[in-house]
Design an enzyme around this catalytic site. Structure first.
Site, PDB file in Angstrom:
ATOM      1  N   HIS A 299       0.841  -1.196   0.000  1.00  0.00           N
ATOM      2  CA  HIS A 299       0.000   0.000   0.000  1.00  0.00           C
ATOM      3  C   HIS A 299       0.873   1.241   0.000  1.00  0.00           C
ATOM      4  CE1 HIS A 299       0.767   0.808   4.264  1.00  0.00           C
ATOM      5  NE2 HIS A 299       0.425  -0.439   4.565  1.00  0.00           N
TER       6      HIS A 299
ATOM      7  N   CYS B 276       3.238  -4.472   6.813  1.00  0.00           N
ATOM      8  CA  CYS B 276       2.911  -4.216   5.408  1.00  0.00           C
ATOM      9  C   CYS B 276       4.121  -3.621   4.697  1.00  0.00           C
ATOM     10  CB  CYS B 276       1.731  -3.266   5.297  1.00  0.00           C
ATOM     11  SG  CYS B 276       0.162  -4.039   5.750  1.00  0.00           S
TER      12      CYS B 276
END
Length: 842
Positions: free
Chosen positions: A792, A818
């Site tokens: 992301h 992430c």
């Protein structure tokens, strides 16, 4: 007949390809009605093609649409090899028997096959019986479609021509008689406006036509189909007494409904038979009672004495109300009629002299829309009438009784400049009020003194009417009017720019608006003052170069600056307070000019030159190679006349440059270059457009090559493969196949912190979304790798679109596990990487 036609249609469709190749023109039925299928074969083909279209991309759909057009290129090639003569076109009809239409409006669609570039011409010999549409190409049936429409009874030959070849299709329109029924053969109306709805039954496809023989007696509306009544409904409306025949026609069948309008006498009552008015403008409202369905008509025999308004129904009064208004002395009969019944009211207007007083005999307005309320005293029973002689100057409202003031109040409203009389009448008495509308002019100064030639002043102006004034100087050598514009800071006000001339003395600025005039006196008082500038001369070396001169003036006298040649050097003046003025000079082109600085009668002259000398920039090295990311190297540049250069990088994804400025020790200008990604970039040093030089840098990353080799060990179910190195915080994107992967991207990223590390292993791309929130931040363009681990963007504020970065750090271990990327890189994965793509994290 149907069996024979179906066989012929099937035969012609089977031979469609052969006909197209041989440039054959075939005419056959496509559909007997709108929306009908062409043949059973074409319908089956359409249903088989539909599922195959599902799931295709937009690009494939556009390619499919393009391929549906006639393939003229291959046909043109064939035409270039074969002589294009009229004899190579054939026409074949699907039937030799005429086609018969049994209903008006019925359609029949003909299919015509020929070369795609052979547009057939189709003509009807009798358009009043059958019309034809222009043939249109249909890619699915590989032919032209032409619609025939039955319009009226009769025969028509449909001529189809391609080249010199022609075929004829015989057609006939036969419309059999239709049954026609109405729910009545006669009807009697008893009131004007009364309605009756006729029910008409006939074939649903045949709409009846209904006409009245006398619309002054009965009118007819257009028939409307009603499914519940199983027929057409037509409304008949009585208008006036008499007889009328209602003719109903469907096809060739006709029926007549006899109608009669009988309006019996109605009762008529008025609340008075006579009335006397005592003042012009006085009103009386008559109450008229009659049948609610019969509206009375009211007429005055002499409208110069009394006028009558149209009666209006009032439910509370259970009758019609009609206003009568006295105009002048005299007698008038008011005739009231309802149906055949009539009544007459006798009216008289007597206006005896009465005492009349107003609180003023004159008034002056200065602004449009300004109001003044006049107090009028007279007998309470006599209401005054107030009239303006010129409503473009002033208007008068109706007077209103005010018990507190013991008189009538009337509002006068100013409209435009001019003079008018307002007449006040009561009975036979009259008074006049003289009204004048005069514009006023406002300004922020009555006098102003300039101390330096060329000095300017912006005078604020306004007019009471908002009118644009005319402004004139009595002596332009002393002061001139430059322009007048709306004041952006104060709506409705103006700014007038005045500029001092070279002549000392006094001049008047005259401002005129309408009939108003105002004068502002301007004085030029030029005295010597102490004036100094910090530079005696200056040389520019390239267009666009800037230099700021400091001018100091005693006694806060305004300074004025000008260039003899603005095409060589332009100037801009700004006050720094306490008599200090900053003059910014900008070189425009090579040449020489003078800059004049004036204060009072004192003046300084600054010679300036824009040199056309060729400038040079040299660097201490021709280039540099980085062996890793985040490394820095400092270049040193020497320039002509030590002019300060600017720096730029040709590829900020590879290397970025920072201007370090002048280095006094090394007598040159420095810039620091930092590697960001693998590749090459050019670092430029330039002085405007006058001089430029470049050095080259290249960035080699050993981790990048190792990652590329490692990628060859893996496979992916799509054309993409991702590798993530959590030690160097880099993402590699590859395209190709197992053992033959080529690098597409190599990005910096942020991986999991030591307490929340990123997982290692082989995974596959799963779901994706536009954004998700984590605490007070928002992550855009997320693509799931495994569980809660995702690609992301860096962290943004929680706004609808990514506009404010909260944490944009990359190349570090910071995340909750992430993999953070630059926004454009996260978006690229979100947009283009398919589900199932392999991701290797190590």
């Amino acid at each position: 007949m149907k069996s024979k036609r179906r066989k012929q249609v099937t035969t012609l469709l089977t031979a469609a390809v052969a006909f197209a190749a041989a440039a054959v023109l075939t005419i056959m039925p496509a559909a007997a009605e709108d929306g009908g299928s062409l043949t059973p074969q074409s319908s089956a083909s359409s249903s088989a093609v539909q599922p195959a279209l599902q799931g295709q991309t937009q690009a494939k759909q556009e390619n499919s649409m393009d391929s549906s057009q006639p393939n003229s290129s291959s046909q043109d090639t064939q035409d270039s090899q074969t002589a294009d003569t009229a004899s190579d076109v054939q026409v074949t009809l699907d039937t030799v028997e005429p086609y018969t239409f049994t209903e008006l409006g019925k359609r029949y669609t003909v299919l015509i096959r020929t070369k795609p570039d052979r547009w057939p011409a189709v003509v009807s010999s009798n358009p009043s019986a059958v019309t034809v549409s222009n043939p249109t190409w249909n890619a699915k049936v590989q032919g032209y479609l032409c619609t025939l429409t039955a319009v009226g009874e009769g025969n028509a030959q449909i001529q189809v021509q391609a080249g010199h070849t022609q075929k004829v299709l015989e057609t006939e329109v036969k419309v059999p008689p239709v049954q026609l029924w109405t729910d009545t053969s006669s009807y009697t109306f008893h009131t004007a406006g009364q309605q009756y709805t006729v029910l008409i039954r006939t074939s649903p496809a045949v709409k009846p036509i209904v006409v009245s023989s006398d619309t002054s007696v009965v009118t007819t509306a257009a028939p409307v189909w009603n499914a519940g009544a199983k027929g057409y409904l037509c409304t008949l409306t009585a208008v006036g007494e008499g007889n009328a025949q209602i003719q109903v026609q469907a096809g060739h069948t006709q029926k007549v409904i006899e109608t009669e309008v009988k309006i019996p006498p109605v009762q008529l009552w008025t609340d008075t038979s006579s009335y006397t008015f005592h003042t012009a403008g006085q009103q009386y409202t008559v109450l008229i009672r009659t049948s609610p369905a019969t509206k009375p008509i009211v007429v005055s025999s002499d409208t110069s004495v009394v006028t009558a308004a149209a009666p209006v129904w009032n439910a509370g009064a259970k009758g019609y109300l009609c206003k009568l208004t006295a105009v002048n002395t005299g007698n008038a009969q008011i005739q009231v009629q309802a149906g055949h019944t009539q009544k007459v009211m006798e009216t008289e207007v007597k206006m005896p002299p009465v005492q009349l007083w107003t609180d003023t005999s004159s008034y002056t307005f200065h602004t449009a829309g300004q109001q003044y309320t006049v107090l009028i005293r007279t007998s309470p029973a006599v209401k005054p009438i107030v009239v303006s002689s010129d409503t473009s100057v002033v208007t008068a409202a109706a007077p209103v009784w005010n018990a507190g003031a013991k008189g009538y109040l009337c509002k006068l409203t100013a409209v435009g400049e001019g003079d008018a009389e307002v007449a006040v009448r009561a009975g036979s008495s009259e008074k006049k009020i003289a009204v004048r509308f005069v514009t006023t002019i406002g300004r922020d100064t009555l006098a102003y003194t300039f101390h330096t030639p060329g000095q300017t002043y912006h005078m604020g102006l306004s007019t009471s009417t908002g009118e644009q004034p005319q402004i004139v100087s009595s002596d332009p050598d002393v002061v001139k009017v430059v322009f007048t514009v709306p004041n952006p800071s104060h709506q409705g006000f103006l700014l007038c720019k005045l500029q001092a001339g070279e002549k000392e003395g006094t001049a008047d600025i005259t401002i005129t608006a309408g009939r108003a005039k105002a004068v502002t006196t301007i004085t030029n008082d030029f005295r010597p003052v102490n004036l100094s500038i910090d530079t005696s001369s200056y040389t520019f070396y390239y267009p666009g170069q800037r230099y700021t001169v400091l001018a100091t003036v005693a006694d806060n006298t305004p300074a004025i600056v000008s260039s003899e040649d603005l095409s060589v050097v332009s100037q801009q003046l700004k006050s720094d307070g306490n008599g200090r003025w900053l003059i910014q000079l900008v070189a425009q082109r090579s040449g020489e000019t003078k800059i004049h600085v004036r204060a009072g009668s004192s003046e300084k002259v600054l010679p300036v030159k824009v040199s056309d000398e060729r400038l040079t920039i040299t660097a201490n090295a021709s280039g540099h190679t980085f062996y890793g990311l985040g490394q820095s190297y400092t270049f040193l540049f020497h320039t002509s006349h030590n002019l300060a250069p600017q720096f730029s990088s040709s590829n900020n994804y590879v290397a970025v440059v920072q201007n370090l400025g002048w280095n006094a020790l090394q007598q040159g200008y420095q810039c620091r270059v930092t590697s960001r990604g693998t590749g090459s970039a050019s670092i430029s040093a330039y002085i405007g457009s006058a001089a430029r030089t470049s050095v080259s840098v290249s960035v080699v990353n050993t981790d990048e090559s190792q990652m590329r080799q490692r990628a060859q060990q893996y496979s992916s179910s799509t054309k993409y493969l991702f590798l993530v190195n959590t030690s160097t915080h880099r993402v590699g994107v590859y395209t190709g196949q197992s053992g033959n992967w080529s690098q597409l991207h190599y990005w910096a990223c942020t991986t999991g912190a030591s307490a929340t590390p990123t997982i290692h292993g082989v995974f596959h791309i799963q779901s994706r979304g536009y954004y998700f929130d984590s605490g007070s931040v928002r992550c855009f363009y997320y693509t799931q790798i495994y569980g809660g681990y995702m690609f992301h963007s860096v962290l943004y504020a929680q706004t609808a679109s990514p506009s404010q970065v909260v944490d944009g750090r990359l190349g570090q271990a910071l995340s909750h596990g992430c993999i953070r990327l630059q926004l454009e890189n996260a978006r690229w994965i979100y947009m283009y990487v398919p589900f199932g793509t392999t991701v290797v994290i190590y």
